[in-house]
Design an enzyme around this catalytic site. Structure first.
Site, short mmCIF file in Angstrom:
data_model
loop_
_atom_site.label_atom_id
_atom_site.label_comp_id
_atom_site.label_asym_id
_atom_site.label_seq_id
_atom_site.Cartn_x
_atom_site.Cartn_y
_atom_site.Cartn_z
CG PHE A 126 -1.92 1.07 1.22
CD1 PHE A 126 -3.07 0.96 0.45
CD2 PHE A 126 -1.73 2.23 1.96
CE1 PHE A 126 -4.01 1.98 0.42
CE2 PHE A 126 -2.67 3.25 1.93
CZ PHE A 126 -3.81 3.13 1.16
CG ASP A 198 0.06 -2.26 7.07
OD1 ASP A 198 -1.06 -2.55 7.50
OD2 ASP A 198 0.28 -1.25 6.38
CE1 TYR A 223 -9.15 2.86 6.93
CE2 TYR A 223 -8.31 4.17 8.75
CZ TYR A 223 -8.14 3.62 7.49
OH TYR A 223 -6.96 3.81 6.82
CE LYS A 224 -7.75 -0.65 5.52
NZ LYS A 224 -8.20 0.01 4.31
NE ARG A 371 -9.98 -3.02 -2.27
CZ ARG A 371 -9.50 -2.32 -1.24
NH1 ARG A 371 -8.32 -2.63 -0.73
NH2 ARG A 371 -10.14 -1.30 -0.73
C1 LIG Z 1 -2.15 -1.77 4.08
C2 LIG Z 1 -2.47 -0.39 4.53
N1 LIG Z 1 -1.59 0.26 5.29
C3 LIG Z 1 -1.83 1.53 5.69
C4 LIG Z 1 -2.99 2.18 5.34
C5 LIG Z 1 -3.18 3.65 5.66
O1 LIG Z 1 -3.63 3.93 6.86
P1 LIG Z 1 -3.99 5.39 7.34
O2 LIG Z 1 -4.56 6.16 6.19
O3 LIG Z 1 -5.05 5.10 8.33
O4 LIG Z 1 -2.78 6.00 7.90
C6 LIG Z 1 -3.96 1.51 4.59
C7 LIG Z 1 -5.21 2.19 4.23
O5 LIG Z 1 -6.07 1.67 3.57
C8 LIG Z 1 -3.68 0.20 4.16
O6 LIG Z 1 -4.55 -0.46 3.39
#
Ligand SMILES: Cc1ncc(COP(=O)(O)O)c(C=O)c1O
Length: 412
Positions: A126, A198, A223-224, A371
């Site tokens: 990501f 992560d 939030y997921k 997705r």
């Molecule tokens: C794998 C992954 N890491 C990090 C994040 C980002 O997190 P944040 O925007 O809450 O900092 C996301 C957001 O969807 C994600 O999917």
């Protein structure tokens, strides 16, 4: 056995040990929600919990709530509620800030714990993980190397014995590939490398064992799958063995050993609290707490069994109309989502829009991935069956080719 008819799906719903939990969520009429891997559904208890926080704790009790409502300790009390979902001890997790900020703290901390200076990451991670790594290595005078962690490159890079930190997503945000946390963490440790996982796409989606696998650090958003609401605070896990030496870069007063002494010099708190920085979003914390209280009623083993059965069902129906899956067929390599690609270039986005118009909400990830997330707490097998039927109809009828489905929104 994967069900093949709607009746078989209804029978599975009738026997589902998680069925009652669906009642805990607000689910709009006419919508089948397959995007809980991006923004979880609203728990029924959340509005009242947030209203109570605002009207009573804030409105009536005012500043006294820092003590009386436990505001000061929220990062720890909420961390203790996240802990069982990630296989950690309650004093190894704190809630606060966002996943990106927590990742930065973990990366710099891990680099400072090591005498090496390479962060090994995944090329397809990501983007925030890549960007935060760029920032962290820049500050720490380290370097970043990127690989495909699902190929031979991972073992080869670790064998160079110059990697300080390995940062991987447990479940890939795009493909839904689930990584072998136990095997990879062990391999990294054998080569003297610290590991940060992560967990954004795996917490609440698959059982996780951080302590049991000796993981060094982890971050995840709430939030997921944890249904805490848009922009809700994230969590950070640090193994207890690292607490005493952990020197995180965003040292702030909430991470101080004696914050109300107001001393001019920083002295980190003894445990995982040292990873805190400043004041937290307490209204959002109230919503997170409501989401976590629903999770306290769920058995993650049941969640996993149902998730795999649902993704099996959806994958089988998608294959029947020629959609290719980039989500692994093997259960041990699959998270709780299905990512599909339509062979015709540019078809992914309009197919998702056509489904949304029919009330089946998934999402789209560039370059061409459709997705679909599966959230066993509030989805029924019949929902998955109906969503798959809609997908089959949209693809077979070609209705997605209508002009209106190609208008791109800001958020895809
Ligand atoms: C794998 C992954 N890491 C990090 C994040 C980002 O997190 P944040 O925007 O809450 O900092 C996301 C957001 O969807 C994600 O999917």
């Amino acid at each position: 056995m994967t069900p093949t008819t709607r009746e078989e799906c209804a029978a599975l719903d009738a026997a589902d040990p998680l069925a009652a939990l669906r009642e805990e969520f607000v689910l709009p009429e006419g919508v089948i929600y397959l995007d809980g891997n991006s923004l979880g559904a609203l728990p029924r208890s959340t509005p009242a919990r947030v209203a109570d926080m605002i009207e009573r704790e804030w409105g009536q009790d005012l500043i006294r709530s820092w003590n009386d409502a436990g505001w000061w300790d929220k990062p720890r009390t909420l961390g203790a509620k996240v802990a069982p979902l990630v296989g950690a001890d309650t004093d190894e997790v704190v809630v606060g800030d966002g996943a990106s900020a927590n990742l930065f703290k973990c990366l710099v901390t891990a680099l400072r714990l090591s005498d090496r200076s390479v962060v090994l990451g995944e090329a397809g991670n990501f983007p925030t993980d890549l960007y935060v790594t760029e920032g962290a290595v820049g500050l720490a005078g380290a370097q970043q190397r990127r690989i495909d962690p699902d190929g031979p490159g991972l073992a080869q890079e670790l064998a160079r014995e110059d990697v300080a930190v390995l940062l991987l997503s447990h479940v890939d945000y795009r493909s839904g590939v689930l990584r072998d946390m136990a095997g990879i963490t062990r391999l990294a440790h054998e080569h003297g490398t610290l590991v940060i996982w992560d967990l954004c796409h795996s917490v609440g989606a698959v059982p996780i064992e951080l302590s049991g696998n000796d993981v060094d650090f982890a971050v995840g958003c709430t939030y997921k799958y944890l249904n805490a609401g848009p922009g809700a605070p994230a969590f950070l896990y640090a193994a207890r063995r690292h607490h005493a030496a952990a020197d995180q870069p965003l040292s702030g007063w909430h991470g101080h050993a004696r914050p109300f002494d107001f001393t001019p010099d920083y002295e980190p708190a003894p445990g995982v609290s040292r990873f805190l920085s400043g004041s937290q979003p307490l209204v959002a914390d109230a919503a997170l707490e409501a989401g976590l209280d629903v999770w306290a009623k769920a058995d993650l083993a049941h969640v996993r069994t149902k998730s795999l059965a649902m993704t099996d069902l959806f994958l089988a129906r998608a294959a029947s109309v020629g959609l290719a899956s980039i989500t692994p067929a093997e259960h041990e390599r699959r998270g709780s989502q299905v990512a599909l690609v339509q062979p015709e270039e540019g078809a992914g986005y309009p197919i998702v829009q056509a489904l949304i118009e029919r009330g089946v909400i998934g999402d789209f990830r560039a370059p061409d991935v459709m997705r679909f997330g599966f959230t066993p707490l509030y989805l029924r097998y019949v929902d998955v069956y109906d969503a798959a039927t809609a997908l089959v109809e949209v693809v077979e009828s070609g209705e997605w080719r209508a002009e209106r489905f190609n208008r791109r929104s800001q958020v895809t």
